[in-house]
Design an enzyme around this catalytic site. Structure first.
Site, PDB file in Angstrom:
ATOM      1  CB  ILE A  14       4.318  -8.157  -7.038  1.00 13.69           C
ATOM      2  CG1 ILE A  14       5.134  -7.518  -5.905  1.00 13.69           C
ATOM      3  CG2 ILE A  14       3.848  -9.548  -6.608  1.00 13.69           C
ATOM      4  CD1 ILE A  14       4.320  -7.157  -4.664  1.00 13.69           C
ATOM      5  CG  ASP A  33       0.625  -1.668 -15.554  1.00 15.08           C
ATOM      6  OD1 ASP A  33       0.788  -0.430 -15.482  1.00 15.08           O
ATOM      7  OD2 ASP A  33       1.096  -2.455 -14.722  1.00 15.08           O
ATOM      8  CB  SER A 126      -0.200  -4.588   2.443  1.00 21.90           C
ATOM      9  OG  SER A 126       0.853  -4.225   3.296  1.00 21.90           O
ATOM     10  CE1 TYR A 151      -0.299   0.452  -0.800  1.00 23.31           C
ATOM     11  CE2 TYR A 151       0.697  -0.091   1.316  1.00 23.31           C
ATOM     12  CZ  TYR A 151       0.343  -0.458   0.025  1.00 23.31           C
ATOM     13  OH  TYR A 151       0.608  -1.740  -0.418  1.00 23.31           O
ATOM     14  CE  LYS A 155      -2.838  -2.172  -1.675  1.00 25.64           C
ATOM     15  NZ  LYS A 155      -3.127  -2.864  -2.924  1.00 25.64           N
TER      16      LYS A 155
HETATM   17  P1  NAD Z   1       4.188  -1.615  -8.712  1.00 26.42           P
HETATM   18  O1  NAD Z   1       3.982  -0.151  -8.596  1.00 26.42           O
HETATM   19  O2  NAD Z   1       5.471  -2.104  -9.267  1.00 26.42           O
HETATM   20  O3  NAD Z   1       3.001  -2.267  -9.573  1.00 26.42           O
HETATM   21  C1  NAD Z   1       1.702  -1.734  -9.619  1.00 26.42           C
HETATM   22  C2  NAD Z   1       1.315  -1.612 -11.083  1.00 26.42           C
HETATM   23  O4  NAD Z   1      -0.016  -1.107 -11.182  1.00 26.42           O
HETATM   24  C3  NAD Z   1       2.215  -0.656 -11.862  1.00 26.42           C
HETATM   25  O5  NAD Z   1       2.677  -1.303 -13.023  1.00 26.42           O
HETATM   26  C4  NAD Z   1       1.313   0.525 -12.192  1.00 26.42           C
HETATM   27  O6  NAD Z   1       1.666   1.126 -13.423  1.00 26.42           O
HETATM   28  C5  NAD Z   1      -0.057  -0.142 -12.230  1.00 26.42           C
HETATM   29  N1  NAD Z   1      -1.195   0.728 -11.928  1.00 26.42           N
HETATM   30  C6  NAD Z   1      -1.340   1.569 -10.862  1.00 26.42           C
HETATM   31  N2  NAD Z   1      -2.541   2.176 -10.922  1.00 26.42           N
HETATM   32  C7  NAD Z   1      -3.175   1.699 -12.027  1.00 26.42           C
HETATM   33  C8  NAD Z   1      -4.454   1.935 -12.610  1.00 26.42           C
HETATM   34  N3  NAD Z   1      -5.300   2.810 -12.076  1.00 26.42           N
HETATM   35  N4  NAD Z   1      -4.775   1.270 -13.736  1.00 26.42           N
HETATM   36  C9  NAD Z   1      -3.906   0.408 -14.298  1.00 26.42           C
HETATM   37  N5  NAD Z   1      -2.689   0.142 -13.797  1.00 26.42           N
HETATM   38  C10 NAD Z   1      -2.331   0.772 -12.666  1.00 26.42           C
HETATM   39  O7  NAD Z   1       3.904  -2.251  -7.272  1.00 26.42           O
HETATM   40  P2  NAD Z   1       4.144  -3.728  -6.746  1.00 26.42           P
HETATM   41  O8  NAD Z   1       5.194  -3.676  -5.721  1.00 26.42           O
HETATM   42  O9  NAD Z   1       4.277  -4.678  -7.863  1.00 26.42           O
HETATM   43  O10 NAD Z   1       2.769  -3.945  -5.985  1.00 26.42           O
HETATM   44  C11 NAD Z   1       1.678  -4.624  -6.580  1.00 26.42           C
HETATM   45  C12 NAD Z   1       0.514  -4.610  -5.604  1.00 26.42           C
HETATM   46  O11 NAD Z   1       0.899  -5.244  -4.384  1.00 26.42           O
HETATM   47  C13 NAD Z   1       0.036  -3.210  -5.223  1.00 26.42           C
HETATM   48  O12 NAD Z   1      -1.376  -3.228  -5.118  1.00 26.42           O
HETATM   49  C14 NAD Z   1       0.665  -2.990  -3.862  1.00 26.42           C
HETATM   50  O13 NAD Z   1      -0.061  -2.093  -3.067  1.00 26.42           O
HETATM   51  C15 NAD Z   1       0.627  -4.395  -3.278  1.00 26.42           C
HETATM   52  N6  NAD Z   1       1.663  -4.601  -2.257  1.00 26.42           N
HETATM   53  C16 NAD Z   1       2.976  -4.354  -2.552  1.00 26.42           C
HETATM   54  C17 NAD Z   1       3.948  -4.538  -1.568  1.00 26.42           C
HETATM   55  C18 NAD Z   1       5.399  -4.237  -1.867  1.00 26.42           C
HETATM   56  O14 NAD Z   1       6.170  -4.098  -0.935  1.00 26.42           O
HETATM   57  N7  NAD Z   1       5.828  -4.144  -3.110  1.00 26.42           N
HETATM   58  C19 NAD Z   1       3.578  -4.970  -0.292  1.00 26.42           C
HETATM   59  C20 NAD Z   1       2.235  -5.244  -0.022  1.00 26.42           C
HETATM   60  C21 NAD Z   1       1.276  -5.056  -1.029  1.00 26.42           C
HETATM   61  C1  UD1 Z   2       6.770  -0.353   4.035  1.00 28.51           C
HETATM   62  C2  UD1 Z   2       5.468   0.367   4.290  1.00 28.51           C
HETATM   63  C3  UD1 Z   2       4.337  -0.628   4.252  1.00 28.51           C
HETATM   64  C4  UD1 Z   2       4.353  -1.377   2.919  1.00 28.51           C
HETATM   65  C5  UD1 Z   2       5.715  -2.031   2.759  1.00 28.51           C
HETATM   66  C6  UD1 Z   2       5.844  -2.740   1.466  1.00 28.51           C
HETATM   67  C7  UD1 Z   2       6.063   2.271   5.706  1.00 28.51           C
HETATM   68  C8  UD1 Z   2       5.909   2.900   7.052  1.00 28.51           C
HETATM   69  N1  UD1 Z   2       5.529   1.038   5.568  1.00 28.51           N
HETATM   70  O1  UD1 Z   2       6.927  -1.334   5.021  1.00 28.51           O
HETATM   71  O2  UD1 Z   2       3.097   0.036   4.396  1.00 28.51           O
HETATM   72  O3  UD1 Z   2       3.328  -2.357   2.897  1.00 28.51           O
HETATM   73  O4  UD1 Z   2       6.722  -1.023   2.815  1.00 28.51           O
HETATM   74  O5  UD1 Z   2       5.853  -1.836   0.411  1.00 28.51           O
HETATM   75  O6  UD1 Z   2       6.620   2.862   4.810  1.00 28.51           O
HETATM   76  N2  UD1 Z   2      14.618   0.908   6.563  1.00 28.51           N
HETATM   77  C9  UD1 Z   2      15.768   1.589   6.846  1.00 28.51           C
HETATM   78  N3  UD1 Z   2      16.279   2.446   5.903  1.00 28.51           N
HETATM   79  C10 UD1 Z   2      15.689   2.645   4.691  1.00 28.51           C
HETATM   80  C11 UD1 Z   2      14.496   1.939   4.401  1.00 28.51           C
HETATM   81  C12 UD1 Z   2      13.985   1.087   5.368  1.00 28.51           C
HETATM   82  O7  UD1 Z   2      16.332   1.440   7.929  1.00 28.51           O
HETATM   83  O8  UD1 Z   2      16.195   3.454   3.890  1.00 28.51           O
HETATM   84  C13 UD1 Z   2      14.068  -0.042   7.545  1.00 28.51           C
HETATM   85  C14 UD1 Z   2      12.681   0.296   8.050  1.00 28.51           C
HETATM   86  O9  UD1 Z   2      12.728   1.145   9.169  1.00 28.51           O
HETATM   87  C15 UD1 Z   2      12.118  -1.105   8.361  1.00 28.51           C
HETATM   88  C16 UD1 Z   2      12.825  -2.006   7.337  1.00 28.51           C
HETATM   89  O10 UD1 Z   2      13.986  -1.286   6.911  1.00 28.51           O
HETATM   90  O11 UD1 Z   2      12.519  -1.516   9.652  1.00 28.51           O
HETATM   91  C17 UD1 Z   2      11.962  -2.323   6.125  1.00 28.51           C
HETATM   92  O12 UD1 Z   2      11.491  -1.089   5.573  1.00 28.51           O
HETATM   93  P1  UD1 Z   2      10.679  -1.019   4.201  1.00 28.51           P
HETATM   94  O13 UD1 Z   2      11.368  -1.810   3.160  1.00 28.51           O
HETATM   95  O14 UD1 Z   2      10.405   0.417   3.912  1.00 28.51           O
HETATM   96  O15 UD1 Z   2       9.323  -1.782   4.534  1.00 28.51           O
HETATM   97  P2  UD1 Z   2       8.285  -1.527   5.740  1.00 28.51           P
HETATM   98  O16 UD1 Z   2       8.569  -0.324   6.497  1.00 28.51           O
HETATM   99  O17 UD1 Z   2       8.150  -2.811   6.486  1.00 28.51           O
END
Ligand code: NAD
Ligand code: UD1
Length: 340
Positions: A14, A33, A126, A151, A155
């Protein structure tokens, strides 16, 4: 002179899309990073797309000396804080790593910001902070407090730390952005999600089945109380999500305090909807098998995104077809992710 923004975790999935959006909007960007879950190649690609590069500092948000030097060397006006660990299953096995990295790391960052006199922060939270929802859609006033894993709790803890911080000192202006399910990639196909090992999340898994890297998708649960029995989620295009951060930056420039906003599309899709949409966009067949529910999963979850529209002027623009086409373009152009 253009505002300079520090982006922690800016090489990640992201974060790299947000860095691109910031550069395209004319901001100066410094990325911090430690590359624990990403590759600096993402930032090379960002520069290739927009013709401008961020300053990249490889380092950790816990490193006080590094942060003090960074703030002294760059006149930062605000911080987008993406850095964190995000694998739910791993957080159950290694809770201390998650609390250390996500909670302690955020505290260290805020301490350094405070020393440097930088008080504007956008935090990546999240929808997981809502835990098992009692009612749908989820608004920012829906109760938080019972995430199902470390996790999610990390958050929520950071949200609370930031709330206390804003209450303690009126100079702080903090946006907490609660993402729903980020998917997709930049339409260039140059940057996208590059998970290490076998993906946990649905779309990256489907993408790897499509290119033949994985054999079939396991659908977790076919007996949920949803339209087709599979889990329902609110998928949000990562480029829309990145735009939400720019809007949040504008908002916190004009108001102090702590405020949470949902960033979701406001529409729920089932796992089977997602498979079908991906097949349509890619022309690939995705073999799948319905198996038992994944522990900790909730049946359905989608956002009420009205507050973000009202207060930030932000609304998701990209629909399911864009999410799938962009995921497929990224996946097929980069079958090995950034490793090529
Ligand atoms: P990502 O792992 O691709 O990005 C996180 C980045 O942070 C990575 O580049 C990693 O190297 C860096 N990082 C981790 N710990 C660090 C530290 N101590 N110091 C410096 N850099 C560090 O993940 P993302 O999907 O891009 O997520 C970004 C943020 O959004 C995270 O905080 C994640 O929890 C939150 N988030 C993600 C999702 C999702 O589904 N991807 C959903 C809800 C919230
Ligand atoms: C997951 C995390 C959530 C996090 C979010 C974004 C869990 C329990 N929750 O959410 O904390 O904020 O990712 O990173 O892990 N699914 C399948 N097969 C797969 C993978 C997923 O059927 O191989 C289904 C899941 O059951 C769900 C949907 O697809 O219904 C989305 O899953 P996923 O992408 O893992 O996201 P979340 O579970 O919503």
């Amino acid at each position: 002179m253009a505002d300079k923004i520090l982006v922690t975790g800016g090489a990640g999935y992201i974060g790299s899309h947000a860095v691109l959006a910031l550069l395209e909007a004319g901001f100066e960007v410094v990325v911090l990073d430690n590359l624990c879950n990403s590759s600096a190649e993402s930032l090379v690609r960002v520069a290739g797309i927009c013709g401008r590069a961020p300053v990249f500092i490889e380092g950790d948000i816990h490193d006080a000396r590094l942060l003090d030097g960074l703030f002294a060397a760059h006149e930062i006006t605000a911080v987008l804080h993406f850095a964190g660990l995000k694998a739910v299953g791993e957080s159950v096995r290694k809770p201390l790593e998650y609390y250390e990295n996500n909670v302690v790391g955020s505290v260290r960052l805020c301490q350094a910001m405070s020393r440097a006199g930088v008080f504007r922060l956008v935090f990546s939270s999240s929808a997981t902070v809502y835990g098992e929802p009692a009612e749908m859609p989820l608004s920012e006033d829906s109760p938080t407090g019972s995430p199902t894993n470390p996790y999610g709790r990390s958050k929520l803890m950071v949200e609370e730390v930031l709330r206390d911080l804003a209450a303690s000192d009126p100079r702080w202006s903090i946006a907490v952005l609660r993402y729903f399910n980020p998917v997709g990639a930049h339409h260039s196909g140059q940057i996208g999600e590059d998970p290490r090992g076998i993906p946990n999340n649905l779309l990256p898994y489907i993408g790897q089945v499509a290119i033949g890297k994985l054999k079939e998708l396991a659908v977790f649960g076919g007996d949920y109380p949803t339209q087709d029995g599979t889990g329902v989620r609110d998928y949000i295009h990562v480029v829309d999500l990145a735009d939400g951060h720019l809007k949040a930056l504008q908002a916190i420039a004009c108001q102090a305090g702590w405020r949470a906003w949902n960033l979701g599309a406001g529409q729920g899709y089932s796992v089977l909807d997602m498979i079908q949409a991906f097949e349509q966009a890619s022309g690939c067949v995705i073999p799948y098998r319905i198996i038992a529910r994944r522990p900790g999963d909730i049946p359905a979850c989608w956002a009420d995104p009205a507050r973000a529209e009202r207060e930030l002027g932000w609304k998701a623009q990209r629909g399911l077809a864009d999410m799938m086409a962009d995921t497929w373009r990224w996946q097929s152009m980069n079958p090995q992710g950034y490793a090529r």
